[in-house]
Every structure is written in C-alpha cells, then in structure tokens.
Write a protein that holds these residues in place. Sequence first.
Motif, PDB file in Angstrom:
ATOM      1  N   THR A 156       0.838  -1.208   0.000  1.00 12.03           N
ATOM      2  CA  THR A 156       0.000   0.000   0.000  1.00 12.03           C
ATOM      3  C   THR A 156       0.868   1.251   0.000  1.00 12.03           C
ATOM      4  N   LEU A 157       2.045   1.181   0.621  1.00 13.61           N
ATOM      5  CA  LEU A 157       2.933   2.341   0.624  1.00 13.61           C
ATOM      6  C   LEU A 157       3.464   2.621  -0.779  1.00 13.61           C
ATOM      7  N   ILE A 158       3.815   1.565  -1.509  1.00 14.40           N
ATOM      8  CA  ILE A 158       4.299   1.755  -2.883  1.00 14.40           C
ATOM      9  C   ILE A 158       3.182   2.294  -3.769  1.00 14.40           C
ATOM     10  N   LEU A 159       1.954   1.824  -3.554  1.00 13.35           N
ATOM     11  CA  LEU A 159       0.815   2.375  -4.301  1.00 13.35           C
ATOM     12  C   LEU A 159       0.643   3.853  -4.012  1.00 13.35           C
ATOM     13  N   ASP A 160       0.822   4.252  -2.759  1.00 12.91           N
ATOM     14  CA  ASP A 160       0.724   5.671  -2.408  1.00 12.91           C
ATOM     15  C   ASP A 160       1.831   6.485  -3.069  1.00 12.91           C
ATOM     16  N   LYS A 161       2.991   5.857  -3.244  1.00  7.12           N
ATOM     17  CA  LYS A 161       4.063   6.533  -3.988  1.00  7.12           C
ATOM     18  C   LYS A 161       3.647   6.768  -5.434  1.00  7.12           C
ATOM     19  N   GLN A 162       3.081   5.761  -6.053  1.00  9.41           N
ATOM     20  CA  GLN A 162       2.722   5.838  -7.465  1.00  9.41           C
ATOM     21  C   GLN A 162       1.585   6.822  -7.714  1.00  9.41           C
ATOM     22  N   PHE A 163       0.666   6.952  -6.743  1.00 11.08           N
ATOM     23  CA  PHE A 163      -0.466   7.867  -6.902  1.00 11.08           C
ATOM     24  C   PHE A 163      -0.238   9.207  -6.206  1.00 11.08           C
ATOM     25  N   ASP A 164       1.006   9.448  -5.761  1.00 14.54           N
ATOM     26  CA  ASP A 164       1.435  10.733  -5.190  1.00 14.54           C
ATOM     27  C   ASP A 164       0.789  11.074  -3.854  1.00 14.54           C
TER      28      ASP A 164
ATOM     29  N   LEU B 243       1.771   9.853  -1.087  1.00 12.20           N
ATOM     30  CA  LEU B 243       2.887   9.953  -0.157  1.00 12.20           C
ATOM     31  C   LEU B 243       3.497  11.358  -0.174  1.00 12.20           C
ATOM     32  N   LYS B 244       3.501  11.996  -1.346  1.00  5.74           N
ATOM     33  CA  LYS B 244       4.010  13.365  -1.428  1.00  5.74           C
ATOM     34  C   LYS B 244       3.182  14.313  -0.579  1.00  5.74           C
ATOM     35  N   GLU B 245       1.871  14.093  -0.560  1.00  4.01           N
ATOM     36  CA  GLU B 245       0.996  14.950   0.241  1.00  4.01           C
ATOM     37  C   GLU B 245       1.306  14.812   1.727  1.00  4.01           C
ATOM     38  N   ILE B 246       1.636  13.586   2.153  1.00  5.81           N
ATOM     39  CA  ILE B 246       1.999  13.386   3.559  1.00  5.81           C
ATOM     40  C   ILE B 246       3.331  14.066   3.865  1.00  5.81           C
ATOM     41  N   LEU B 247       4.273  13.959   2.932  1.00  5.83           N
ATOM     42  CA  LEU B 247       5.606  14.523   3.162  1.00  5.83           C
ATOM     43  C   LEU B 247       5.584  16.039   3.279  1.00  5.83           C
ATOM     44  N   VAL B 248       4.687  16.701   2.553  1.00  3.87           N
ATOM     45  CA  VAL B 248       4.635  18.168   2.589  1.00  3.87           C
ATOM     46  C   VAL B 248       3.607  18.688   3.580  1.00  3.87           C
TER      47      VAL B 248
ATOM     48  N   PRO C 173       1.786  19.719   7.062  1.00  6.53           N
ATOM     49  CA  PRO C 173       2.294  20.211   8.356  1.00  6.53           C
ATOM     50  C   PRO C 173       1.903  19.261   9.498  1.00  6.53           C
ATOM     51  N   ALA C 174       2.381  18.041   9.409  1.00  7.17           N
ATOM     52  CA  ALA C 174       2.055  17.019  10.406  1.00  7.17           C
ATOM     53  C   ALA C 174       3.291  16.178  10.670  1.00  7.17           C
ATOM     54  N   SER C 175       3.298  15.510  11.782  1.00 13.43           N
ATOM     55  CA  SER C 175       4.434  14.682  12.169  1.00 13.43           C
ATOM     56  C   SER C 175       4.574  13.484  11.238  1.00 13.43           C
ATOM     57  N   ARG C 176       5.740  13.342  10.658  1.00 13.59           N
ATOM     58  CA  ARG C 176       5.985  12.186   9.798  1.00 13.59           C
ATOM     59  C   ARG C 176       5.980  10.892  10.605  1.00 13.59           C
ATOM     60  N   ALA C 177       6.537  10.959  11.812  1.00  8.81           N
ATOM     61  CA  ALA C 177       6.579   9.768  12.657  1.00  8.81           C
ATOM     62  C   ALA C 177       5.160   9.290  12.984  1.00  8.81           C
ATOM     63  N   GLU C 178       4.279  10.227  13.321  1.00  6.18           N
ATOM     64  CA  GLU C 178       2.891   9.858  13.618  1.00  6.18           C
ATOM     65  C   GLU C 178       2.221   9.245  12.395  1.00  6.18           C
TER      66      GLU C 178
ATOM     67  N   GLU D 205      13.334   5.890   8.676  1.00  7.72           N
ATOM     68  CA  GLU D 205      13.433   5.910   7.223  1.00  7.72           C
ATOM     69  C   GLU D 205      12.462   6.919   6.612  1.00  7.72           C
ATOM     70  N   PHE D 206      11.275   7.041   7.206  1.00 10.09           N
ATOM     71  CA  PHE D 206      10.289   7.980   6.673  1.00 10.09           C
ATOM     72  C   PHE D 206      10.703   9.422   6.957  1.00 10.09           C
ATOM     73  N   GLU D 207      11.355   9.653   8.084  1.00 12.04           N
ATOM     74  CA  GLU D 207      11.857  11.001   8.390  1.00 12.04           C
ATOM     75  C   GLU D 207      12.900  11.442   7.368  1.00 12.04           C
ATOM     76  N   LYS D 208      13.662  10.469   6.833  1.00 11.09           N
ATOM     77  CA  LYS D 208      14.703  10.797   5.847  1.00 11.09           C
ATOM     78  C   LYS D 208      14.188  10.838   4.428  1.00 11.09           C
ATOM     79  N   ALA D 209      12.916  10.434   4.233  1.00 10.57           N
ATOM     80  CA  ALA D 209      12.354  10.362   2.863  1.00 10.57           C
ATOM     81  C   ALA D 209      12.269  11.757   2.252  1.00 10.57           C
ATOM     82  N   THR D 210      12.484  11.791   0.947  1.00  7.76           N
ATOM     83  CA  THR D 210      12.400  13.047   0.204  1.00  7.76           C
ATOM     84  C   THR D 210      11.395  12.907  -0.940  1.00  7.76           C
ATOM     85  N   ILE D 211      10.970  14.016  -1.489  1.00  7.87           N
ATOM     86  CA  ILE D 211      10.051  14.020  -2.608  1.00  7.87           C
ATOM     87  C   ILE D 211      10.848  13.914  -3.898  1.00  7.87           C
ATOM     88  N   ASP D 212      10.610  12.848  -4.673  1.00  3.32           N
ATOM     89  CA  ASP D 212      11.326  12.647  -5.934  1.00  3.32           C
ATOM     90  C   ASP D 212      10.747  13.521  -7.032  1.00  3.32           C
TER      91      ASP D 212
END
Length: 255
Positions: A81-89, A91-96, A98-103, A248-255
């Motif tokens: 499901t995480l890879i699917l979220d990457k493909q449908f973008d 995950l980018k919305e979560i990364l940008v 204003p919420a805790s990535r860890a949460e 790992e998610f804290e270190k993730a970047t937007i491709d």
Amino acid sequence: MRTFTTMIYRELKRFSRSRARVVGSLINPLIWLIFFGMGWSGVFNNPMAKSVFGGVDYLTYLVPGVFAMTVFNMSFMQGVTLILDKQFDFLKEILVAPASRAEAILGRITGGSLMALIQGTILLALSFALADLKLRGVLPALGLGFLVGIAIAGMGVAIALKMTSMEGFQMVVAMITMPMTFLSGAIYPIEAMPGWMKAIAYVNPLTYAVDGARRYLVGDAIAKFSPVVEWGVLALLALAFSALAALEFEKATID
C-alpha cells in the motif's frame, strides 16, 4: 495524535472497501486449514504421530500456526500500500503536510496491524469448528498477533520506503516470508529440523508468535518457550522495526 488516528482510519477504511481483498485474504489460510490441515490429519491420526505434535491432532496443532501466518503475511503487505501511495502521489501529500511524519508512518503501521488482526480473528472464529481450541486463549493470542503485526508491518514499510517497483517488492516479500513461515514451527515442529535450520528458527520472530499462540489456544505443555521470552522478543521487535520505519520515513524526500 490526530495524524496517527487519521492514518489508522484510512488504512482500515481502504481495506473494508475492497471486498475482493477481504475475501481473498481469508481464502488462502482457509485453504491451508481445510486442504492441507484436514488432509494431513488423516495421515497423522495415530498415537505415535500425535506425540510428535505435542499429543494433539495435526489440525489442532496447525491452527495457531496458520493464525500467526495470516497476521504475518497480511502485515507484511502493508509495504504494498505504501508503494501504491508513492505511485499515486499520496505519499508526497503526507511529506509536505504540516504534520508529524513519525505519527503518519506509525499510524499506517498500526492500521495495517489491526487490519491483519481482524483477518486473524475471523480465521480463529472459523477454526473453532475444525479444531479443539481453548476459548480463553483467544485474547492473549490476539495480543501476540498484534505485536507481531506491528513488527512485520514496520519491516515491510521500511523495505518499501527503499523501493519504487511493486514487482521488486513482491519478489522481496516472497524471498522473506516463505522461509520465515517454514522456519517458524507453524507447519512442523522445530525439533524435527536439522541443526542449522533450528539456529535460524530461533532468530525468526514468527517462531515466537506461533509458539505463544499455541500456548494459549492449545495448552502450555505444547509450547517450547516461556511467556516472558515470547512477549519480550515480539515487543522488542515491534519497537525496533517501528522505530526503523519512522527513521526511514523522516529521511524520505520528494522525488
């Protein structure tokens, strides 16, 4: 905690809306129980064979293992499901956001574990019609299932964060889950394994989930480890893999 609870709700909602996924996730463990378990029960229906399986019939021996396998496999697929979220973008919305990535990532892991636990609960409910299980052992078995679900969902997410290909992730899953399943004591006793296989089985987290589930659902006499070891190992692994996924998610970047 709003981000955490929202991600749990999203994972459970997405799963409940996919009827094919719900039905499909139950068919595989039922096949193990009905066609594998009931078939081999006839072969092992003698006192000598029962002594190998702790004095119980093979189907009763197998049910706790299939329960742990179900939670294990479904939790690992949280990475899909995480890879699917990457493909449908998404995950980018979560990364940008204003919420805790860890949460956010811990919410995904917890939601995935609860989803797997629901499937395991349904399987156990159906299994009471097939095997001689202890009703009072259901709650502690579910507690162990939740811990192994958190640990394996964290592992799956940590691996998926490093990958972009669905096919590649599924290949990794197959390479990891099948050996861990056979080396857990779910299908046959660890004592029957060669020495080198036993050494691997003792560092397999699924081994402790299977042993604990068997303790509570079948009886203390059939378990090989103490409750302290079972709960302690799974709790430590749940914390370790959740922390790894969050890091790992804290270190993730937007491709």
